[in-house]
Design a protein around this motif. Structure first.
Motif, PDB file in Angstrom:
ATOM      1  N   PHE A 192       4.105  10.138  20.582  1.00 59.71           N
ATOM      2  CA  PHE A 192       5.111   9.781  19.590  1.00 59.71           C
ATOM      3  C   PHE A 192       4.591  10.030  18.170  1.00 59.71           C
ATOM      4  CE2 PHE A 192       6.773   6.478  16.708  1.00 59.71           C
ATOM      5  CZ  PHE A 192       8.124   6.804  16.721  1.00 59.71           C
ATOM      6  N   TYR A 193       3.327   9.704  17.929  1.00 60.66           N
ATOM      7  CA  TYR A 193       2.773   9.837  16.589  1.00 60.66           C
ATOM      8  C   TYR A 193       2.387  11.272  16.219  1.00 60.66           C
ATOM      9  CZ  TYR A 193       2.936   5.130  14.790  1.00 60.66           C
ATOM     10  OH  TYR A 193       3.379   3.938  14.278  1.00 60.66           O
ATOM     11  N   ARG A 194       2.790  12.223  17.018  1.00 62.62           N
ATOM     12  CA  ARG A 194       2.699  13.630  16.637  1.00 62.62           C
ATOM     13  C   ARG A 194       4.037  14.144  16.080  1.00 62.62           C
ATOM     14  NH1 ARG A 194      -1.986  16.085  18.365  1.00 62.62           N
ATOM     15  NH2 ARG A 194      -3.132  15.076  20.063  1.00 62.62           N
ATOM     16  N   LEU A 195       5.058  13.316  16.138  1.00 61.40           N
ATOM     17  CA  LEU A 195       6.396  13.714  15.707  1.00 61.40           C
ATOM     18  C   LEU A 195       6.526  13.615  14.184  1.00 61.40           C
ATOM     19  CD1 LEU A 195       8.392  11.928  18.548  1.00 61.40           C
ATOM     20  CD2 LEU A 195       7.988  14.392  18.310  1.00 61.40           C
ATOM     21  N   PRO A 196       7.592  14.190  13.603  1.00 67.13           N
ATOM     22  CA  PRO A 196       7.762  14.179  12.145  1.00 67.13           C
ATOM     23  C   PRO A 196       7.822  12.768  11.562  1.00 67.13           C
ATOM     24  CG  PRO A 196       9.234  15.786  13.144  1.00 67.13           C
ATOM     25  CD  PRO A 196       8.631  15.006  14.271  1.00 67.13           C
ATOM     26  N   THR A 197       7.289  12.637  10.363  1.00 64.30           N
ATOM     27  CA  THR A 197       7.248  11.335   9.701  1.00 64.30           C
ATOM     28  C   THR A 197       8.639  10.732   9.547  1.00 64.30           C
ATOM     29  OG1 THR A 197       5.247  11.942   8.480  1.00 64.30           O
ATOM     30  CG2 THR A 197       6.557  10.130   7.599  1.00 64.30           C
ATOM     31  N   SER A 198       9.620  11.539   9.183  1.00 62.75           N
ATOM     32  CA  SER A 198      10.977  11.025   8.986  1.00 62.75           C
ATOM     33  C   SER A 198      11.540  10.444  10.268  1.00 62.75           C
ATOM     34  CB  SER A 198      11.892  12.126   8.446  1.00 62.75           C
ATOM     35  OG  SER A 198      11.918  13.231   9.335  1.00 62.75           O
ATOM     36  N   LEU A 199      11.237  11.064  11.411  1.00 67.39           N
ATOM     37  CA  LEU A 199      11.690  10.543  12.702  1.00 67.39           C
ATOM     38  C   LEU A 199      11.035   9.193  12.983  1.00 67.39           C
ATOM     39  CD1 LEU A 199      12.058  12.463  16.038  1.00 67.39           C
ATOM     40  CD2 LEU A 199      10.784  10.321  15.957  1.00 67.39           C
ATOM     41  N   TRP A 217       0.849  -1.187   0.000  1.00 70.58           N
ATOM     42  CA  TRP A 217       0.000   0.000   0.000  1.00 70.58           C
ATOM     43  C   TRP A 217       0.891   1.246   0.000  1.00 70.58           C
ATOM     44  CZ3 TRP A 217      -0.211  -4.114   3.341  1.00 70.58           C
ATOM     45  CH2 TRP A 217      -1.341  -4.949   3.285  1.00 70.58           C
ATOM     46  N   PRO A 218       0.400   2.367  -0.518  1.00 76.73           N
ATOM     47  CA  PRO A 218       1.226   3.582  -0.565  1.00 76.73           C
ATOM     48  C   PRO A 218       1.255   4.380   0.732  1.00 76.73           C
ATOM     49  CG  PRO A 218      -0.865   3.983  -1.649  1.00 76.73           C
ATOM     50  CD  PRO A 218      -0.853   2.518  -1.275  1.00 76.73           C
ATOM     51  N   SER A 219       0.386   4.041   1.698  1.00 76.76           N
ATOM     52  CA  SER A 219       0.319   4.810   2.939  1.00 76.76           C
ATOM     53  C   SER A 219      -0.420   4.009   3.994  1.00 76.76           C
ATOM     54  CB  SER A 219      -0.391   6.147   2.702  1.00 76.76           C
ATOM     55  OG  SER A 219      -1.724   5.925   2.242  1.00 76.76           O
ATOM     56  N   ARG A 265       1.988   9.117   4.717  1.00 84.13           N
ATOM     57  CA  ARG A 265       2.308   8.739   3.337  1.00 84.13           C
ATOM     58  C   ARG A 265       3.671   8.051   3.300  1.00 84.13           C
ATOM     59  NH1 ARG A 265      -1.466  10.752   0.092  1.00 84.13           N
ATOM     60  NH2 ARG A 265      -2.704  12.524   0.848  1.00 84.13           N
ATOM     61  N   GLN A 266       3.654   6.813   3.659  1.00 82.70           N
ATOM     62  CA  GLN A 266       4.850   5.973   3.683  1.00 82.70           C
ATOM     63  C   GLN A 266       4.440   4.580   3.219  1.00 82.70           C
ATOM     64  OE1 GLN A 266       7.970   4.149   3.674  1.00 82.70           O
ATOM     65  NE2 GLN A 266       8.463   6.010   4.817  1.00 82.70           N
ATOM     66  N   PRO A 267       5.077   4.035   2.173  1.00 82.56           N
ATOM     67  CA  PRO A 267       4.699   2.707   1.687  1.00 82.56           C
ATOM     68  C   PRO A 267       4.766   1.650   2.793  1.00 82.56           C
ATOM     69  CG  PRO A 267       6.136   3.792   0.121  1.00 82.56           C
ATOM     70  CD  PRO A 267       6.131   4.653   1.352  1.00 82.56           C
ATOM     71  N   TYR A 268       3.838   0.727   2.709  1.00 84.79           N
ATOM     72  CA  TYR A 268       3.740  -0.330   3.705  1.00 84.79           C
ATOM     73  C   TYR A 268       3.556  -1.648   2.963  1.00 84.79           C
ATOM     74  CZ  TYR A 268       2.610  -2.233   8.348  1.00 84.79           C
ATOM     75  OH  TYR A 268       2.636  -2.926   9.538  1.00 84.79           O
ATOM     76  N   HIS A 269       4.239  -2.695   3.427  1.00 87.29           N
ATOM     77  CA  HIS A 269       4.257  -3.973   2.718  1.00 87.29           C
ATOM     78  C   HIS A 269       4.039  -5.126   3.698  1.00 87.29           C
ATOM     79  CE1 HIS A 269       6.270  -1.695  -0.531  1.00 87.29           C
ATOM     80  NE2 HIS A 269       6.992  -1.172   0.452  1.00 87.29           N
ATOM     81  N   THR A 270       3.466  -6.212   3.193  1.00 87.96           N
ATOM     82  CA  THR A 270       3.275  -7.414   4.006  1.00 87.96           C
ATOM     83  C   THR A 270       3.837  -8.632   3.286  1.00 87.96           C
ATOM     84  OG1 THR A 270       1.323  -6.611   5.188  1.00 87.96           O
ATOM     85  CG2 THR A 270       1.568  -8.988   5.004  1.00 87.96           C
ATOM     86  N   ILE A 271       4.646  -9.388   4.020  1.00 90.01           N
ATOM     87  CA  ILE A 271       5.203 -10.652   3.545  1.00 90.01           C
ATOM     88  C   ILE A 271       4.374 -11.797   4.121  1.00 90.01           C
ATOM     89  CG2 ILE A 271       7.175 -12.223   3.823  1.00 90.01           C
ATOM     90  CD1 ILE A 271       8.992  -9.782   3.736  1.00 90.01           C
TER      91      ILE A 271
END
Length: 382
Positions: A338-345, A71-73, A86-92
């Motif tokens: 924690f989930y209020r912090l920047p996406t990159s962090l 998924w893209p996010s 908006r960060q790709p997410y994957h499942t194996i």
């Protein structure tokens, strides 16, 4: 005495062992690799998910063939705020791991057996037969856990068939709007199709006991709260994972133990999230691209594990804050903040690549727990 000598024997066909086998087949195809796993299927019955930023560019080819869904996010949800990331997410899927390993290892190089004794160069099986190798790598799951201080992350996950549809467009990595009275709890959702969704009820607990029926009931209640009419459960998995708050590395892995370790057996996982996939990929890539596959492998893997342990000191401190500074019903506030912090962090945190500045940002401001309890948790040097 064994009459044949393999180049390397890998003990354990879980995620770490399977990835190591794939990496060696890809990078060093001339080697004689033997994988020993007591279960019928490589990888067992599991789903492993990861964020796009968790895997280095040079390592993506190792896992690309294993990805079953992407998924893209994704979303997270707390009582005080929701967030779309908006960060790709994957499942194996474990089925794909099984297929991939069997495609690169001959049938006689996958042995369904149980090891009862291990040295750096030899494995004794439960039928008393012995197998020799230039190197032995143990990836059989967590060992030496008595040396670790930990809480526990426990879960039951079910793949639900909902003929009328569930209307969830992307993963919900954390839905923490559910009841929090027993400690930090969230529901995790992966929409595999318009009518199939994997729902996992996860909570952080002081004990490792798993009440499967309780969590199954919570999943059913969550489905009802969303208005879903479940036709049947297509698959189910469970887990009890350590959330490490402290311990002694030299007791977890004594210096005199020269058997090489990988995966969670060597402590290669995130102390707070129990997340092991990024470390499993990094380790497998290292193994395939230049690890010494002889008597030096044991000391080399122990050095990597010691470095990983030292690097995880900050995350163990955060785990102590979660378990010892926060009251059970208020543990969610640590993650909510924690989930209020920047996406990159957030991305670097899950990948186990937090910077010094990230750590300052995580701790900056008023702590979401009682200040005196937070200070005590931070000052514990474990």
């Amino acid at each position: 005495m064994p009459s044949f000598r393999h180049d390397i024997i890998i003990l354990g066909g879980g995620l770490a062992g399977g990835l190591c086998a794939l990496s060696l087949a890809r990078e060093r195809p001339d080697l004689d690799v033997l994988l020993i796993e007591p279960a019928e299927r490589i990888g067992g019955n599991h789903l492993w998910s990861f964020f796009g930023s968790d895997i280095a560019a040079q390592d993506k080819a190792l896992v690309e063939q294993l990805v079953a869904h992407r998924w893209p996010s994704y979303d997270v949800s707390f009582s005080a705020h929701d967030r779309h990331i908006r960060q790709p997410y994957h499942t194996i899927a474990s089925e794909r791991l099984d297929e991939a390993v069997r495609a690169v290892l001959p049938p006689d190089r996958i042995l369904r057996a149980t090891a009862v004794a291990v040295t750096p160069n030899e494995v004794e099986l439960d039928d008393r037969s012995k197998l020799a190798a230039t190197a032995v790598l143990d990836t059989r799951g967590l060992g030496g856990s008595a040396a670790l201080h930990s809480g526990w992350q426990k879960f039951v996950g079910q793949l639900l068939r909902i003929p009328a549809g569930h209307e969830v467009e992307r993963p919900i990595v954390m839905d923490a709007t559910v009841d929090q009275s027993d400690g930090y709890r969230f529901v995790y959702c992966l929409p595999f199709s318009a009518t199939e969704i994997f729902v996992e009820d996860t909570y952080y607990s002081d004990t490792p006991d798993l009440d499967r029926s309780l969590l199954s009931g919570r999943i059913a209640a969550y489905a009802r709260s969303r208005g879903w009419e479940v036709e049947h459960v297509e698959r189910e998995e469970t887990g009890v994972l350590p959330v490490v708050t402290g311990g002694a590395f030299n007791e977890f892995w004594p210096a005199e133990d020269q058997v090489a370790r990988g995966g969670v057996r060597g402590g290669f996982f995130h102390p707070l999230t129990s997340y092991s996939l990024p470390d499993a990929v990094r380790f497998a890539s290292w193994l395939g691209r230049g690890a010494p596959l002889d008597e030096r492998l044991g000391p080399a893997t122990r050095r990597r594990a010691a470095s990983h342990w030292a690097k995880g000191r900050f995350d163990r401190m955060l785990a102590r804050m979660l378990f010892r500074a926060a009251l059970p019903a208020e543990r969610y506030k640590v993650l909510e903040r924690f989930y209020r912090l920047p996406t990159s962090l957030i991305e670097r945190f899950y990948a186990g690549q937090s910077t010094a500045w990230d750590r300052v940002r995580i701790l900056a401001g008023k702590p979401p727990v009682p200040i005196n309890r937070a200070v005590r948790a931070m000052l514990e040097n474990k």
